[in-house]
Every structure is written in structure tokens, then in C-alpha cells.
Design a protein around this motif. Structure first.
Motif, PDB file in Angstrom:
ATOM      1  N   LEU A   1      15.658  61.859  46.701  1.00 10.98           N
ATOM      2  CA  LEU A   1      16.045  60.461  46.864  1.00 10.98           C
ATOM      3  C   LEU A   1      17.449  60.434  47.464  1.00 10.98           C
ATOM      4  O   LEU A   1      18.384  60.992  46.887  1.00 10.98           O
ATOM      5  CB  LEU A   1      16.021  59.733  45.524  1.00 10.98           C
ATOM      6  N   GLU A   2      17.596  59.808  48.619  1.00 10.73           N
ATOM      7  CA  GLU A   2      18.864  59.819  49.329  1.00 10.73           C
ATOM      8  C   GLU A   2      19.196  58.423  49.837  1.00 10.73           C
ATOM      9  O   GLU A   2      18.323  57.550  49.944  1.00 10.73           O
ATOM     10  CB  GLU A   2      18.814  60.791  50.522  1.00 10.73           C
ATOM     11  N   VAL A   3      20.467  58.244  50.161  1.00  9.87           N
ATOM     12  CA  VAL A   3      20.912  57.027  50.845  1.00  9.87           C
ATOM     13  C   VAL A   3      21.307  57.423  52.263  1.00  9.87           C
ATOM     14  O   VAL A   3      22.256  58.200  52.466  1.00  9.87           O
ATOM     15  CB  VAL A   3      22.104  56.364  50.126  1.00  9.87           C
ATOM     16  N   LEU A   4      20.558  56.956  53.234  1.00 11.10           N
ATOM     17  CA  LEU A   4      20.882  57.244  54.623  1.00 11.10           C
ATOM     18  C   LEU A   4      22.089  56.401  55.028  1.00 11.10           C
ATOM     19  O   LEU A   4      22.149  55.205  54.716  1.00 11.10           O
ATOM     20  CB  LEU A   4      19.691  56.936  55.527  1.00 11.10           C
ATOM     21  N   PRO A   5      23.046  56.986  55.724  1.00  9.28           N
ATOM     22  CA  PRO A   5      24.278  56.250  56.044  1.00  9.28           C
ATOM     23  C   PRO A   5      24.043  55.176  57.100  1.00  9.28           C
ATOM     24  O   PRO A   5      23.077  55.256  57.879  1.00  9.28           O
ATOM     25  CB  PRO A   5      25.192  57.349  56.592  1.00  9.28           C
ATOM     26  N   PRO A   6      24.902  54.155  57.144  1.00 11.48           N
ATOM     27  CA  PRO A   6      24.774  53.138  58.191  1.00 11.48           C
ATOM     28  C   PRO A   6      25.017  53.751  59.567  1.00 11.48           C
ATOM     29  O   PRO A   6      25.757  54.732  59.699  1.00 11.48           O
ATOM     30  CB  PRO A   6      25.855  52.117  57.829  1.00 11.48           C
ATOM     31  N   GLN A   7      24.370  53.179  60.576  1.00 11.28           N
ATOM     32  CA  GLN A   7      24.485  53.696  61.934  1.00 11.28           C
ATOM     33  C   GLN A   7      24.483  52.553  62.937  1.00 11.28           C
ATOM     34  O   GLN A   7      23.786  51.541  62.751  1.00 11.28           O
ATOM     35  CB  GLN A   7      23.309  54.619  62.277  1.00 11.28           C
ATOM     36  N   ARG A   8      25.241  52.736  64.012  1.00 13.31           N
ATOM     37  CA  ARG A   8      25.110  51.877  65.192  1.00 13.31           C
ATOM     38  C   ARG A   8      24.204  52.617  66.173  1.00 13.31           C
ATOM     39  O   ARG A   8      24.428  53.794  66.477  1.00 13.31           O
ATOM     40  CB  ARG A   8      26.488  51.614  65.803  1.00 13.31           C
ATOM     41  N   VAL A   9      23.173  51.940  66.658  1.00  9.13           N
ATOM     42  CA  VAL A   9      22.199  52.588  67.538  1.00  9.13           C
ATOM     43  C   VAL A   9      21.875  51.693  68.725  1.00  9.13           C
ATOM     44  O   VAL A   9      22.070  50.472  68.681  1.00  9.13           O
ATOM     45  CB  VAL A   9      20.887  52.925  66.783  1.00  9.13           C
ATOM     46  N   TYR A  10      21.397  52.320  69.790  1.00  6.46           N
ATOM     47  CA  TYR A  10      20.677  51.611  70.842  1.00  6.46           C
ATOM     48  C   TYR A  10      19.211  51.613  70.410  1.00  6.46           C
ATOM     49  O   TYR A  10      18.687  52.648  69.971  1.00  6.46           O
ATOM     50  CB  TYR A  10      20.791  52.308  72.180  1.00  6.46           C
ATOM     51  N   ALA A  11      18.544  50.473  70.552  1.00  6.23           N
ATOM     52  CA  ALA A  11      17.183  50.374  70.025  1.00  6.23           C
ATOM     53  C   ALA A  11      16.259  49.656  70.997  1.00  6.23           C
ATOM     54  O   ALA A  11      16.685  48.769  71.746  1.00  6.23           O
ATOM     55  CB  ALA A  11      17.185  49.651  68.684  1.00  6.23           C
ATOM     56  N   VAL A  12      15.012  50.051  70.974  1.00 11.48           N
ATOM     57  CA  VAL A  12      13.934  49.358  71.673  1.00 11.48           C
ATOM     58  C   VAL A  12      12.893  49.003  70.627  1.00 11.48           C
ATOM     59  O   VAL A  12      12.357  49.890  69.953  1.00 11.48           O
ATOM     60  CB  VAL A  12      13.304  50.227  72.777  1.00 11.48           C
ATOM     61  N   SER A  13      12.618  47.720  70.470  1.00 11.98           N
ATOM     62  CA  SER A  13      11.629  47.260  69.491  1.00 11.98           C
ATOM     63  C   SER A  13      10.426  46.668  70.217  1.00 11.98           C
ATOM     64  O   SER A  13      10.574  46.025  71.256  1.00 11.98           O
ATOM     65  CB  SER A  13      12.243  46.205  68.564  1.00 11.98           C
ATOM     66  N   LEU A  14       9.250  46.900  69.648  1.00 15.41           N
ATOM     67  CA  LEU A  14       8.039  46.389  70.280  1.00 15.41           C
ATOM     68  C   LEU A  14       6.916  46.335  69.263  1.00 15.41           C
ATOM     69  O   LEU A  14       6.966  46.996  68.213  1.00 15.41           O
ATOM     70  CB  LEU A  14       7.624  47.271  71.453  1.00 15.41           C
ATOM     71  N   ASP A  15       5.909  45.525  69.577  1.00 18.09           N
ATOM     72  CA  ASP A  15       4.668  45.494  68.806  1.00 18.09           C
ATOM     73  C   ASP A  15       3.673  46.400  69.509  1.00 18.09           C
ATOM     74  O   ASP A  15       3.273  46.139  70.652  1.00 18.09           O
ATOM     75  CB  ASP A  15       4.128  44.067  68.708  1.00 18.09           C
ATOM     76  N   VAL A  16       3.279  47.470  68.846  1.00 19.73           N
ATOM     77  CA  VAL A  16       2.378  48.451  69.440  1.00 19.73           C
ATOM     78  C   VAL A  16       0.942  47.968  69.274  1.00 19.73           C
ATOM     79  O   VAL A  16       0.480  47.746  68.152  1.00 19.73           O
ATOM     80  CB  VAL A  16       2.555  49.827  68.764  1.00 19.73           C
ATOM     81  N   PRO A  17       0.199  47.793  70.386  1.00 22.01           N
ATOM     82  CA  PRO A  17      -1.186  47.328  70.264  1.00 22.01           C
ATOM     83  C   PRO A  17      -2.114  48.445  69.804  1.00 22.01           C
ATOM     84  O   PRO A  17      -1.784  49.634  69.889  1.00 22.01           O
ATOM     85  CB  PRO A  17      -1.526  46.896  71.699  1.00 22.01           C
ATOM     86  N   GLU A  18      -3.262  48.070  69.328  1.00 20.00           N
ATOM     87  CA  GLU A  18      -4.251  49.035  68.853  1.00 20.00           C
ATOM     88  C   GLU A  18      -4.688  49.944  69.997  1.00 20.00           C
ATOM     89  O   GLU A  18      -4.906  49.499  71.120  1.00 20.00           O
ATOM     90  CB  GLU A  18      -5.457  48.301  68.264  1.00 20.00           C
ATOM     91  N   GLY A  19      -4.828  51.243  69.704  1.00 20.13           N
ATOM     92  CA  GLY A  19      -5.305  52.205  70.690  1.00 20.13           C
ATOM     93  C   GLY A  19      -4.325  52.505  71.802  1.00 20.13           C
ATOM     94  O   GLY A  19      -4.726  52.962  72.879  1.00 20.13           O
ATOM     95  N   ALA A  20      -3.022  52.279  71.557  1.00 18.64           N
ATOM     96  CA  ALA A  20      -2.026  52.431  72.630  1.00 18.64           C
ATOM     97  C   ALA A  20      -1.629  53.879  72.880  1.00 18.64           C
ATOM     98  O   ALA A  20      -0.938  54.166  73.843  1.00 18.64           O
ATOM     99  CB  ALA A  20      -0.781  51.612  72.292  1.00 18.64           C
ATOM    100  N   GLY A  21      -2.037  54.815  72.029  1.00 21.91           N
ATOM    101  CA  GLY A  21      -1.589  56.190  72.200  1.00 21.91           C
ATOM    102  C   GLY A  21      -0.092  56.296  71.959  1.00 21.91           C
ATOM    103  O   GLY A  21       0.471  55.557  71.146  1.00 21.91           O
ATOM    104  N   LEU A  22       0.570  57.181  72.697  1.00 21.10           N
ATOM    105  CA  LEU A  22       2.014  57.365  72.524  1.00 21.10           C
ATOM    106  C   LEU A  22       2.800  56.999  73.782  1.00 21.10           C
ATOM    107  O   LEU A  22       3.995  57.278  73.862  1.00 21.10           O
ATOM    108  CB  LEU A  22       2.321  58.818  72.144  1.00 21.10           C
ATOM    109  N   ASP A  23       2.143  56.363  74.741  1.00 21.63           N
ATOM    110  CA  ASP A  23       2.854  55.988  75.967  1.00 21.63           C
ATOM    111  C   ASP A  23       4.004  55.039  75.667  1.00 21.63           C
ATOM    112  O   ASP A  23       5.045  55.078  76.326  1.00 21.63           O
ATOM    113  CB  ASP A  23       1.884  55.341  76.962  1.00 21.63           C
TER     114      ASP A  23
END
Length: 278
Positions: free
Chosen positions: A127-149
């Protein structure tokens, strides 16, 4: 022709059944050197023994018929030029890679099964506490059967935003529906200390990850048995009465971007449990 073998004789020499030789003929894989136009009897040349046995080996190794025909056509014309020899080599090399991949998957499945059948085998979870981070992020809704593209596309955009500046290992935050329903929300990220540069892809945004409590385990090796690590962290959370969030986080400490040797991969799996600290 002075040297010819009946289909029975050819069968005895090659250890291929008469039925198999007939099937090879019907599939245009091994056409007899001579077919009597009156009786329909098939006759073979001694020069066809090695090709017949080669075809058998390839079929034993599940080489697709289309690839086998390409190989045989190239072999027939191999004395005519380098292009035919290259084609034959490419067919064989591609299939050997497929066989090696299949063998690797089989070996890893055997190892995973041995672990599952060993009552004393347990993956280390803390059990750990992950430290806060500033990140660049890409968020999306992955559709069914999308593979890993979708993941590859997100990483390309993140790399374009980060440029050549050194960054910490990438990670991803995934809702449980992505695993249970084969679709869901995902956020792929790269840790970053500097503001998002001008001209970064429009999909990339800055995101502050708060400190977060999680059941954590480090998965070693390929991802074929990543489900075993997920099972370990999920069981740990349940046994300790930890309330699970709807997000699991992965950090790719060492991955395909770092090495082509899957046995060296290390993936941190964090099963987020308590409400995130703000």
C-alpha cells in the motif's frame, strides 16, 4: 520419362499418404510430373521427393497456403534471379517470426499456469501513496474493439509535445470499464516539469495528478500475464477492506520504448483505493 514413380511408390519414399499426395495435387502444391490421360494415374519424379517433404514440414508448421504457394513459386524460379530467392527467404523468415512469437506466448502461458497452480506463489503488493505529478496528458473515450492504436496515437502526440526534453516514464490511467466492457475512458501521460510548449498537438493538455493511495505491484516481463498482477493488487485491496476507485494506473518503468527485450519490461500497477488527496 525414364524415371517415374507411381503414387504408391512415391508415398512409401516420402512417408506421405496417398490421400495427402492427392490433396497436394488438388491444391496445386505438388503437381505430379506426369498424369496418364487415359487412366488418370499419377506419376512422380525422384526430383520431387525433397519438395514434397518440404511442403509437409511447412504444413506441419501451419504455413498458410497462400504463403506456401508464394514460396514454391519463388523456389521454382529461384535460379532465374535474386528476386525469387529474396521472396522465398522473406516467406520463410516471416513465418519463423510468427512461430517464435507463438512459442513465446506458449512458454509464458505455461509459466503463468505453474504460478497459478502453486499455492505458495504470491506477487508482492504494498500500500503506497503515489506522489503528486505535473504531466502532459491525452484523454479519450476508447471505443469497443479499438485495439491499441489509440495508445500509440496518444504517445505520438505526447512525444511531439515533450520534444527531446528528458522525461520520466510514461503512464496511463484507465477506468475499469476499459477491461470489463472493452471500452472506457483512458488518460495517457508523460511527466513534465515545464509548461506545455507552443505548437503542441491540440489533444495534449497539462494535468496535475494529486497524491493518490493505491495497492501497488511491479509487474516484470511481457504483458501476457499482466492479469496475474491485476489479480494480486485487486485481491490485496479486497482482503484489506480498501474501497476501490474506478481507476487503475499503470506506469511503464521499462517498456517497448526502452528495450526490445520483453523480459526486461517493468510495469507498475496501481489499484487506486482511497479518495485522492487534494
Amino acid at each position: 520419362m525414364t524415371e517415374r514413380l507411381t503414387i504408391g511408390e512415391f508415398s512409401r519414399i516420402t512417408h506421405l499418404s496417398i490421400r495427402t499426395l492427392r490433396r497436394y495435387h488438388e491444391q496445386d502444391l505438388l503437381v505430379p510430373a506426369e498424369v496418364d490421360p487415359v487412366t488418370g494415374y499419377r506419376y512422380y519424379s525422384p526430383d520431387q521427393v525433397r519438395p514434397a517433404q518440404t511442403i509437409r514440414r511447412f504444413r506441419d508448421l501451419d504455413l498458410p497456403l497462400a504463403d506456401l504457394r508464394r514460396f514454391l513459386e519463388a523456389e521454382t524460379g529461384a535460379h532465374g534471379g535474386a528476386a525469387d530467392r529474396d521472396t522465398a527467404r522473406q516467406v520463410v523468415a516471416a513465418h519463423l517470426r510468427r512461430l517464435e512469437d507463438r512459442l513465446g506466448r506458449t512458454q509464458r502461458a505455461v509459466e503463468a499456469l505453474r504460478e497459478l497452480l502453486d499455492p505458495g506463489a504470491e506477487r508482492t503488493v504494498t500500500l503506497e501513496v503515489l506522489p503528486p505529478q505535473r504531466v502532459y496528458a491525452v484523454s479519450l473515450d476508447v471505443p469497443e474493439g479499438a485495439g491499441l492504436d489509440w495508445y500509440d496515437a496518444a504517445m505520438r502526440d505526447l512525444d511531439a509535445a515533450a520534444g527531446h526534453r528528458p522525461v520520466l516514464p510514461p503512464g496511463g490511467r484507465y477506468t475499469h470499464e476499459l477491461f470489463t466492457e472493452d471500452h472506457g475512458h483512458a488518460t495517457v501521460y508523460l511527466p513534465a516539469e515545464t509548461p506545455l510548449p507552443p505548437g503542441a498537438p491540440a489533444t495534449v493538455r497539462e494535468l496535475d495528478l494529486p497524491a493518490r493511495t493505491a495497492a501497488v505491484a511491479t509487474h516484470t516481463g511481457p504483458h501476457d500475464d499482466l492479469d496475474l498482477t491485476y489479480g494480486a493488487v485487486g485481491s490485496f485491496a479486497a482482503r484489506h477492506g480498501l474501497r476501490a476507485q474506478n481507476i487503475v494506473e499503470e506506469v511503464y518503468l521499462v517498456g517497448p520504448r526502452d528495450t526490445g527485450q520483453p523480459e526486461r519490461w517493468r510495469t507498475l500497477v496501481a489499484w487506486l483505493t482511497a479518495p485522492e488527496h487534494t
